[in-house]
Design a protein around this motif. Sequence first.
Motif, PDB file in Angstrom:
ATOM      1  N   MET A  93     -13.573  -4.067  -1.528  1.00 12.36           N
ATOM      2  CA  MET A  93     -12.378  -4.748  -1.332  1.00 12.36           C
ATOM      3  C   MET A  93     -11.270  -3.823  -1.067  1.00 12.36           C
ATOM      4  O   MET A  93     -10.367  -4.105  -0.256  1.00 12.36           O
ATOM      5  CB  MET A  93     -12.359  -5.786  -2.363  1.00 12.36           C
ATOM      6  CG  MET A  93     -11.482  -6.795  -2.018  1.00 12.36           C
ATOM      7  SD  MET A  93     -11.881  -7.994  -0.720  1.00 12.36           S
ATOM      8  CE  MET A  93     -13.137  -8.772  -1.571  1.00 12.36           C
ATOM      9  N   GLN A  94     -11.217  -2.543  -1.949  1.00 11.94           N
ATOM     10  CA  GLN A  94     -10.140  -1.722  -1.776  1.00 11.94           C
ATOM     11  C   GLN A  94     -10.183  -1.032  -0.523  1.00 11.94           C
ATOM     12  O   GLN A  94      -9.031  -1.042   0.303  1.00 11.94           O
ATOM     13  CB  GLN A  94     -10.165  -0.640  -2.725  1.00 11.94           C
ATOM     14  CG  GLN A  94      -9.877  -1.055  -4.241  1.00 11.94           C
ATOM     15  CD  GLN A  94      -8.358  -1.133  -4.483  1.00 11.94           C
ATOM     16  OE1 GLN A  94      -7.653  -1.104  -3.505  1.00 11.94           O
ATOM     17  NE2 GLN A  94      -7.849  -1.246  -5.656  1.00 11.94           N
ATOM     18  N   ALA A  95     -11.324  -0.675   0.142  1.00 12.30           N
ATOM     19  CA  ALA A  95     -11.008  -0.515   1.652  1.00 12.30           C
ATOM     20  C   ALA A  95     -10.928  -1.346   2.499  1.00 12.30           C
ATOM     21  O   ALA A  95     -10.302  -0.974   3.585  1.00 12.30           O
ATOM     22  CB  ALA A  95     -12.647   0.205   1.811  1.00 12.30           C
ATOM     23  N   LEU A  96     -11.098  -2.655   2.540  1.00 16.94           N
ATOM     24  CA  LEU A  96     -10.772  -3.743   3.203  1.00 16.94           C
ATOM     25  C   LEU A  96      -9.518  -3.862   3.156  1.00 16.94           C
ATOM     26  O   LEU A  96      -8.623  -4.076   4.327  1.00 16.94           O
ATOM     27  CB  LEU A  96     -11.613  -5.061   2.916  1.00 16.94           C
ATOM     28  CG  LEU A  96     -11.419  -6.277   3.866  1.00 16.94           C
ATOM     29  CD1 LEU A  96     -11.829  -6.013   5.069  1.00 16.94           C
ATOM     30  CD2 LEU A  96     -12.096  -7.521   3.057  1.00 16.94           C
ATOM     31  N   LEU A  97      -8.741  -3.894   1.968  1.00 18.43           N
ATOM     32  CA  LEU A  97      -7.429  -3.879   1.980  1.00 18.43           C
ATOM     33  C   LEU A  97      -6.568  -2.810   2.489  1.00 18.43           C
ATOM     34  O   LEU A  97      -5.497  -3.192   3.007  1.00 18.43           O
ATOM     35  CB  LEU A  97      -6.840  -4.032   0.319  1.00 18.43           C
ATOM     36  CG  LEU A  97      -7.375  -5.480  -0.276  1.00 18.43           C
ATOM     37  CD1 LEU A  97      -7.198  -5.537  -1.700  1.00 18.43           C
ATOM     38  CD2 LEU A  97      -6.575  -6.601   0.338  1.00 18.43           C
ATOM     39  N   ARG A  98      -7.029  -1.737   2.329  1.00 17.24           N
ATOM     40  CA  ARG A  98      -6.420  -0.301   3.108  1.00 17.24           C
ATOM     41  C   ARG A  98      -6.462  -0.681   4.658  1.00 17.24           C
ATOM     42  O   ARG A  98      -5.534   0.000   5.267  1.00 17.24           O
ATOM     43  CB  ARG A  98      -6.900   0.883   2.643  1.00 17.24           C
ATOM     44  CG  ARG A  98      -6.522   1.286   1.278  1.00 17.24           C
ATOM     45  CD  ARG A  98      -7.020   2.766   1.076  1.00 17.24           C
ATOM     46  NE  ARG A  98      -8.579   2.825   0.968  1.00 17.24           N
ATOM     47  CZ  ARG A  98      -9.152   2.758  -0.054  1.00 17.24           C
ATOM     48  NH1 ARG A  98      -8.631   2.638  -1.260  1.00 17.24           N
ATOM     49  NH2 ARG A  98     -10.520   2.832  -0.098  1.00 17.24           N
ATOM     50  N   LYS A  99      -7.518  -1.201   5.038  1.00 18.85           N
ATOM     51  CA  LYS A  99      -7.532  -1.567   6.472  1.00 18.85           C
ATOM     52  C   LYS A  99      -6.381  -2.542   7.013  1.00 18.85           C
ATOM     53  O   LYS A  99      -5.888  -2.259   8.160  1.00 18.85           O
ATOM     54  CB  LYS A  99      -8.957  -1.936   6.979  1.00 18.85           C
ATOM     55  CG  LYS A  99     -10.031  -1.047   7.159  1.00 18.85           C
ATOM     56  CD  LYS A  99     -11.465  -1.444   7.560  1.00 18.85           C
ATOM     57  CE  LYS A  99     -12.162  -0.368   7.582  1.00 18.85           C
ATOM     58  NZ  LYS A  99     -13.780  -0.893   8.274  1.00 18.85           N
ATOM     59  N   LYS A 100      -6.210  -3.397   6.168  1.00 18.94           N
ATOM     60  CA  LYS A 100      -5.092  -4.434   6.465  1.00 18.94           C
ATOM     61  C   LYS A 100      -3.862  -4.015   5.929  1.00 18.94           C
ATOM     62  O   LYS A 100      -2.817  -4.841   6.045  1.00 18.94           O
ATOM     63  CB  LYS A 100      -5.637  -5.782   6.021  1.00 18.94           C
ATOM     64  CG  LYS A 100      -6.692  -6.529   6.387  1.00 18.94           C
ATOM     65  CD  LYS A 100      -6.146  -6.953   7.760  1.00 18.94           C
ATOM     66  CE  LYS A 100      -7.522  -7.477   8.679  1.00 18.94           C
ATOM     67  NZ  LYS A 100      -6.975  -8.024   9.836  1.00 18.94           N
ATOM     68  N   GLU A 101      -3.755  -2.896   5.656  1.00 17.73           N
ATOM     69  CA  GLU A 101      -2.400  -2.333   4.838  1.00 17.73           C
ATOM     70  C   GLU A 101      -1.791  -2.985   3.838  1.00 17.73           C
ATOM     71  O   GLU A 101      -0.503  -3.500   3.803  1.00 17.73           O
ATOM     72  CB  GLU A 101      -1.442  -2.021   6.287  1.00 17.73           C
ATOM     73  CG  GLU A 101      -1.657  -1.351   7.329  1.00 17.73           C
ATOM     74  CD  GLU A 101      -0.797  -1.194   8.426  1.00 17.73           C
ATOM     75  OE1 GLU A 101       0.058  -2.110   8.487  1.00 17.73           O
ATOM     76  OE2 GLU A 101      -0.954  -0.358   9.290  1.00 17.73           O
ATOM     77  N   ARG A 102      -2.795  -3.359   3.046  1.00 15.86           N
ATOM     78  CA  ARG A 102      -2.252  -4.397   1.868  1.00 15.86           C
ATOM     79  C   ARG A 102      -2.817  -3.426   0.645  1.00 15.86           C
ATOM     80  O   ARG A 102      -3.845  -2.823   0.615  1.00 15.86           O
ATOM     81  CB  ARG A 102      -2.760  -5.740   1.995  1.00 15.86           C
ATOM     82  CG  ARG A 102      -2.362  -6.348   3.088  1.00 15.86           C
ATOM     83  CD  ARG A 102      -2.734  -7.900   2.903  1.00 15.86           C
ATOM     84  NE  ARG A 102      -2.445  -8.714   4.076  1.00 15.86           N
ATOM     85  CZ  ARG A 102      -2.247  -9.901   4.330  1.00 15.86           C
ATOM     86  NH1 ARG A 102      -2.857 -10.714   3.191  1.00 15.86           N
ATOM     87  NH2 ARG A 102      -1.959 -10.454   5.620  1.00 15.86           N
ATOM     88  N   ARG A 103      -1.958  -3.727  -0.516  1.00 13.77           N
ATOM     89  CA  ARG A 103      -2.496  -3.296  -1.819  1.00 13.77           C
ATOM     90  C   ARG A 103      -2.457  -4.185  -2.964  1.00 13.77           C
ATOM     91  O   ARG A 103      -2.115  -5.356  -3.010  1.00 13.77           O
ATOM     92  CB  ARG A 103      -1.421  -2.172  -2.236  1.00 13.77           C
ATOM     93  CG  ARG A 103      -1.227  -1.155  -1.414  1.00 13.77           C
ATOM     94  CD  ARG A 103      -0.168  -0.061  -1.878  1.00 13.77           C
ATOM     95  NE  ARG A 103       0.050   1.007  -0.839  1.00 13.77           N
ATOM     96  CZ  ARG A 103       0.722   1.888  -1.088  1.00 13.77           C
ATOM     97  NH1 ARG A 103       1.987   1.623  -2.370  1.00 13.77           N
ATOM     98  NH2 ARG A 103       1.088   2.918  -0.322  1.00 13.77           N
TER      99      ARG A 103
END
Length: 336
Positions: A93-103
């Motif tokens: 999920m962290q990798a997915l959020l990084r793709k969406k530029e979210r934290r």
Amino acid sequence: ESHLANNDKEKVAASLGIVNDAMTLMPQEPIHTGKKLNNGAQSTDKDAFYVNRTEIEAHQVNLQHLCRICGGSFKNDPYKRSHPVHGPVDDEMQALLRKKERRATSWPDLLNKVFKIDVRGDMDTIHPTNFCHNCWSVIQRKFSNAPCEVYFPRKGTMEWHPHSMSCDICGTSSHGVKRKKQAPNPQVIKKLRIIAERARKIMYARSRKQVNSKSIMKKITNCQKIHLSTKMLIVDYPADFVKSISCQICEHILADPVETTCKHLFCRLCILKCLKVIGSYCPSCRYPCFPTDLVNPVKSFLSILNTLAVRCPVKDCYEEVTLGKYSHHLSSHKEK
């Protein structure tokens, strides 16, 4: 006479001794009975306390097998997958959020964004401490916009209450197991299949008539006077890049762009008009799409889009402005 007097004194003394013995015995009996009653009441209170404590412990054990969000059982998952409500976000999920530029560092933040529930004030005696993998997939779909068949099993999130005599979680053993649903009639299944096939054929015929041509969709949107044409770009960009920054309905430069679950980009006004007229599916690939599924693209794409230089389409104005400042430039023309 002296002998008789001595006998009378002995009788009186004996009678007084009996009375004293009786008086000494009388107050002792109720004290003993009161002690016995108090001991019995204390023992019953202890038994009730132990029963309530065991019931609450059994209730907590039952909560560990249920999902905090949907209330589903982990036993339904063949892999027995679960995620801690108050734990850190996993690597996927962290990798997915990084793709969406979210934290997001913890699950409570994500659960609050997706399901609108605050789990920070949960109690172990009332709320489960884990959530199921199906709800995890719902969160993944929310942030990835990936076309996957994931559904939320309830209309809303589960409401949890303290343990009581009529507890739904602990009452399954006393009320018995729910009976299984009966198998539907095969004739009814056959009729439903025929109806579904007919509806599919009708929808396919209508879609071929209405959606196949882009000219019809352009007539639906009718945004020539609102949106900028790609010919207004100052730099001669490659054709693939121009296609990536243009709406797939009107073929103009994206204005207030939105992204569908199937990763296609449209102007917000164009896609909303098309969804209202042709139905709830993507005009490009016919994947199911609803107005609530539309999201903003990532910030890096929007920053690239806003830095593109365009030529002002107003007559006798040869000024070159970036797309981000175009609306402000156009408002100055309106004021004049």
